[in-house]
Design a protein around this motif. Structure first.
Motif, mmCIF file in Angstrom:
data_model
loop_
_atom_site.group_PDB
_atom_site.id
_atom_site.type_symbol
_atom_site.label_atom_id
_atom_site.label_comp_id
_atom_site.label_asym_id
_atom_site.label_seq_id
_atom_site.Cartn_x
_atom_site.Cartn_y
_atom_site.Cartn_z
ATOM 1 N N ILE A 151 0.860 -1.184 0.000
ATOM 2 C CA ILE A 151 0.000 0.000 0.000
ATOM 3 C C ILE A 151 0.896 1.234 0.000
ATOM 4 O O ILE A 151 1.794 1.361 0.831
ATOM 5 N N LEU A 152 0.660 2.116 -0.947
ATOM 6 C CA LEU A 152 1.426 3.366 -1.034
ATOM 7 C C LEU A 152 0.597 4.501 -0.440
ATOM 8 O O LEU A 152 -0.503 4.796 -0.909
ATOM 9 N N TYR A 153 1.140 5.126 0.601
ATOM 10 C CA TYR A 153 0.467 6.255 1.255
ATOM 11 C C TYR A 153 1.293 7.503 0.982
ATOM 12 O O TYR A 153 2.395 7.663 1.506
ATOM 13 N N THR A 154 0.767 8.414 0.153
ATOM 14 C CA THR A 154 1.498 9.632 -0.194
ATOM 15 C C THR A 154 1.056 10.775 0.715
ATOM 16 O O THR A 154 -0.116 11.124 0.759
ATOM 17 N N LEU A 155 2.020 11.343 1.421
ATOM 18 C CA LEU A 155 1.752 12.459 2.327
ATOM 19 C C LEU A 155 1.781 13.776 1.557
ATOM 20 O O LEU A 155 2.212 13.834 0.408
ATOM 21 N N GLN A 156 1.328 14.829 2.193
ATOM 22 C CA GLN A 156 1.318 16.159 1.596
ATOM 23 C C GLN A 156 1.763 17.193 2.625
ATOM 24 O O GLN A 156 1.600 16.983 3.830
ATOM 25 N N PRO A 157 2.320 18.314 2.146
ATOM 26 C CA PRO A 157 2.756 19.360 3.073
ATOM 27 C C PRO A 157 1.576 20.216 3.509
ATOM 28 O O PRO A 157 0.429 19.944 3.152
ATOM 29 N N LEU A 158 1.857 21.274 4.256
ATOM 30 C CA LEU A 158 0.814 22.228 4.627
ATOM 31 C C LEU A 158 0.107 22.728 3.378
ATOM 32 O O LEU A 158 0.737 22.861 2.337
ATOM 33 N N PRO A 159 -1.204 22.931 3.410
ATOM 34 C CA PRO A 159 -2.016 23.190 4.592
ATOM 35 C C PRO A 159 -2.529 21.963 5.336
ATOM 36 O O PRO A 159 -3.309 22.105 6.268
ATOM 37 N N VAL A 176 -3.081 15.200 11.178
ATOM 38 C CA VAL A 176 -4.155 14.566 10.405
ATOM 39 C C VAL A 176 -3.579 13.427 9.584
ATOM 40 O O VAL A 176 -4.099 12.301 9.597
ATOM 41 N N LEU A 177 -2.491 13.700 8.876
ATOM 42 C CA LEU A 177 -1.878 12.685 8.021
ATOM 43 C C LEU A 177 -1.416 11.465 8.809
ATOM 44 O O LEU A 177 -1.469 10.339 8.310
ATOM 45 N N LEU A 178 -0.943 11.712 10.036
ATOM 46 C CA LEU A 178 -0.448 10.617 10.873
ATOM 47 C C LEU A 178 -1.251 10.543 12.170
ATOM 48 O O LEU A 178 -0.707 10.384 13.263
ATOM 49 N N LEU A 197 -2.555 5.453 11.935
ATOM 50 C CA LEU A 197 -1.422 4.671 12.426
ATOM 51 C C LEU A 197 -1.861 3.310 12.952
ATOM 52 O O LEU A 197 -1.170 2.304 12.771
ATOM 53 N N ASN A 198 -3.016 3.266 13.575
ATOM 54 C CA ASN A 198 -3.530 1.972 14.067
ATOM 55 C C ASN A 198 -3.884 1.044 12.912
ATOM 56 O O ASN A 198 -3.706 -0.181 13.002
ATOM 57 N N ILE A 199 -4.401 1.616 11.821
ATOM 58 C CA ILE A 199 -4.705 0.801 10.639
ATOM 59 C C ILE A 199 -3.416 0.230 10.052
ATOM 60 O O ILE A 199 -3.359 -0.945 9.675
ATOM 61 N N ILE A 200 -2.377 1.059 9.979
ATOM 62 C CA ILE A 200 -1.084 0.587 9.474
ATOM 63 C C ILE A 200 -0.542 -0.533 10.356
ATOM 64 O O ILE A 200 -0.042 -1.560 9.876
ATOM 65 N N LYS A 201 -0.677 -0.333 11.671
ATOM 66 C CA LYS A 201 -0.134 -1.290 12.638
ATOM 67 C C LYS A 201 -0.798 -2.658 12.519
ATOM 68 O O LYS A 201 -0.142 -3.702 12.664
ATOM 69 N N THR A 202 -2.090 -2.688 12.237
ATOM 70 C CA THR A 202 -2.819 -3.965 12.190
ATOM 71 C C THR A 202 -2.916 -4.536 10.770
ATOM 72 O O THR A 202 -3.457 -5.623 10.574
ATOM 73 N N SER A 203 -2.401 -3.790 9.782
ATOM 74 C CA SER A 203 -2.507 -4.231 8.387
ATOM 75 C C SER A 203 -1.608 -5.438 8.121
ATOM 76 O O SER A 203 -0.507 -5.565 8.669
ATOM 77 N N LYS A 204 -2.066 -6.313 7.246
ATOM 78 C CA LYS A 204 -1.273 -7.476 6.846
ATOM 79 C C LYS A 204 -0.324 -7.131 5.701
ATOM 80 O O LYS A 204 0.587 -7.893 5.395
ATOM 81 N N LYS A 205 -0.578 -5.999 5.071
ATOM 82 C CA LYS A 205 0.261 -5.592 3.945
ATOM 83 C C LYS A 205 1.368 -4.652 4.390
ATOM 84 O O LYS A 205 1.277 -3.996 5.430
ATOM 85 N N LYS A 212 10.812 14.610 12.000
ATOM 86 C CA LYS A 212 9.595 14.731 12.799
ATOM 87 C C LYS A 212 8.618 13.600 12.459
ATOM 88 O O LYS A 212 7.998 13.002 13.343
ATOM 89 N N ILE A 213 8.489 13.307 11.165
ATOM 90 C CA ILE A 213 7.597 12.235 10.715
ATOM 91 C C ILE A 213 8.100 10.887 11.211
ATOM 92 O O ILE A 213 7.330 10.050 11.709
ATOM 93 N N LYS A 214 9.401 10.682 11.104
ATOM 94 C CA LYS A 214 9.977 9.420 11.586
ATOM 95 C C LYS A 214 9.799 9.273 13.095
ATOM 96 O O LYS A 214 9.565 8.164 13.597
ATOM 97 N N ALA A 215 9.897 10.385 13.813
ATOM 98 C CA ALA A 215 9.722 10.330 15.267
ATOM 99 C C ALA A 215 8.298 9.909 15.641
ATOM 100 O O ALA A 215 8.096 9.158 16.596
ATOM 101 N N ILE A 216 7.316 10.406 14.869
ATOM 102 C CA ILE A 216 5.920 10.008 15.117
ATOM 103 C C ILE A 216 5.749 8.511 14.875
ATOM 104 O O ILE A 216 5.118 7.797 15.677
ATOM 105 N N LEU A 217 6.327 8.020 13.789
ATOM 106 C CA LEU A 217 6.228 6.589 13.474
ATOM 107 C C LEU A 217 6.951 5.745 14.522
ATOM 108 O O LEU A 217 6.470 4.682 14.925
ATOM 109 N N GLU A 218 8.096 6.240 14.992
ATOM 110 C CA GLU A 218 8.861 5.513 16.011
ATOM 111 C C GLU A 218 8.095 5.462 17.335
ATOM 112 O O GLU A 218 8.085 4.427 18.025
ATOM 113 N N LYS A 219 7.438 6.557 17.661
ATOM 114 C CA LYS A 219 6.644 6.612 18.893
ATOM 115 C C LYS A 219 5.556 5.540 18.897
ATOM 116 O O LYS A 219 5.179 5.006 19.953
#
Length: 473
Positions: A333-341, A346-348, A353-361, A377-384
């Protein structure tokens, strides 16, 4: 009514009731500049909400701050002197070229161990028509561009020119501008814009910033003597005057599509108040990827012979369609992020994140080029959320590898409202939008069953998204 429809309605209402075409500097209409800033300001106000700063400057005038101010003035003076010498040397080395590609580093990708312009460098490789070319780049100090000998970065040269430029008398007309500002008062979201874009501000910008830049670019273009400018994103501070200069000199100005173009994107759509003589700030020709985009612009462009629309396709996608598409991973699954606004929370969001965590893909999370400064900053959110070091999430390859290669190998694309959805459709990949904006921006994708909506703001977002996963599988 969704937010982009609301924004469009406000701006078209203004155009109908205010004499927007009366505002000119040296016969160059200023409304496109004002309109596009109003458009993005309304996005900021309606879709993000007002932001406030906790910083209060205070009144520090002690010797330490006076000394720092003095050092800053010396530094600025030295920089100005250096830029003047740079400008004279830079302009002396500008070559004559038939085609000038206008771009920035945000349109480059890491490819062939260089920063490769994904839209223009493929044209240079495959098309003999573009053998006589050069780049004018803005907003970049990098030196590792592909075929860098043809890349001329004008930022520091422009600064040098402005340091030596003697301002000439300008002819400015802002008849009815005060009424425009008062008319905006009926819309609660326009106060911030009205405060900034006052009559005094527009007058100063037009005389002391815009016109000197137009003069600079005329000087450059006369030296290059090009037949055409092909531009990626004309609505930036330095490219407005470049387009105006080129149009004034009779150089063909072509805007190449780099994302969604429709009636709700007010830099491209719904230009119904254009005078017969046209707007010098707008490119004359629009290079579109597909019929939908072309038809959206034709809706207004066909009424004025100055403007034209051509469907030439997406060079980067076309390039990869001719190449091998083998890749390190498949069926992800490809999830493309976007900058402000669109904010990161919202993006993360936890729901995603819970859907990503429980996904089989496996999930490939791709950063937008303007999110490089947010990478850690994005990596820190994912690491958390214990997602960064798992085999199920890939950020680095997802961000640096060519988007067409990812799209050719993924099973599904998810985004807030990114133009990547258009590119996904060229590979037959379905997109799930997590915001209703997708319905407005990409109606043809929904009609063709290449797009679906799982509204992030709805209570059944998680259930809807999971149902789509099952159905698409």
């Amino acid at each position: 009514m969704d937010s982009r429809s609301q924004i469009r309605d406000i701006i078209l209402d203004v155009e109908r009731n205010c004499n927007v075409n009366n505002w000119k500097v040296n016969d160059i209409h200023l409304w496109p500049y004002i309109r596009i800033h109003l458009f993005f300001n309304l996005i900021d106000e309606i879709e993000i909400g007002k932001t406030t700063s906790s910083y209060k400057p205070g009144n520090k005038k002690n010797s330490k701050y006076i000394y720092r101010g003095f050092k800053k003035k010396i530094r600025k003076t030295l920089e100005c002197i250096n830029s003047v010498f740079f400008f004279f040397n830079w302009i002396k080395n500008i070559p004559n070229r038939q085609t000038v590609f206008v771009s920035s580093n945000s349109f480059r990708v890491n490819y062939r161990n260089k920063r490769f312009n994904r839209f223009f460098d493929v044209l240079v490789e495959d098309e003999q028509a573009y053998s006589n070319y050069m780049y004018l780049e803005y907003g970049s100090t990098l030196t590792d561009q592909y075929k860098h000998e043809n890349v001329f970065k004008f930022g520091f040269a422009l600064k040098g020119f402005l340091c030596t430029h003697i301002r000439k008398k300008t002819k400015l007309s802002l008849d009815g501008y005060d009424y425009f500002l008062s008319y905006l008062e009926r819309y609660e979201y326009c106060k911030k814009f009205s405060n900034k874009f006052s009559k005094a501000y527009i007058s100063q910008w037009a005389k002391t910033i815009f016109i000197p830049k137009v003069i600079f670019f005329k000087k450059i273009l006369r030296r290059i003597s090009p037949k055409e400018l092909i531009i990626l994103c004309y609505y930036t501070e330095d490219i407005y005057p470049l387009v105006a200069a080129a149009n004034n000199l009779g150089v063909s100005t072509i805007e190449m599509q780099h994302g969604p173009q429709n009636k709700y994107h007010l830099a491209y759509g719904s230009w119904y108040a254009i005078p017969k003589t046209g707007y010098d700030i707008l490119p004359r020709i629009y290079w579109c990827w597909d019929d939908f985009s072309a038809n959206e612009i034709k809706e207004w462009a066909d009424s004025n012979s100055i403007y034209s629309v051509e469907k030439y396709g997406n060079p980067w996608v076309d390039y990869w369609n001719k190449k091998s598409k083998s890749y390190i991973s498949k069926d992800f699954i490809l999830y493309t992020l976007q900058p402000l606004p669109i904010p990161l929370d919202v993006l993360l969001h936890n729901k995603i994140l819970n859907i990503i965590k429980t996904s089989k893909k496996k999930w490939f999370i791709r950063l937008h080029p303007r999110q490089w400064n947010d990478k850690e900053k994005i990596k820190a959110i994912l690491e958390k959320h214990s997602l960064l070091d798992t085999v199920n999430v890939d950020v680095d390859n997802a961000t640096v590898d060519p988007l067409p290669l990812l799209l050719a190998n993924c099973s599904l694309h998810i985004t807030y409202s990114s133009g990547s959805a258009l590119e996904a459709s060229y590979f037959g990949v379905k997109t799930i939008f997590i915001d209703k904006m997708g319905l407005s921006y990409y109606p043809h994708l929904f009609r063709n069953k290449l797009a679906f909506l799982a509204d992030f703001n709805s209570d059944d977002f998680t259930t809807t998204l999971e149902d789509y996963f099952k159905a698409i599988d």
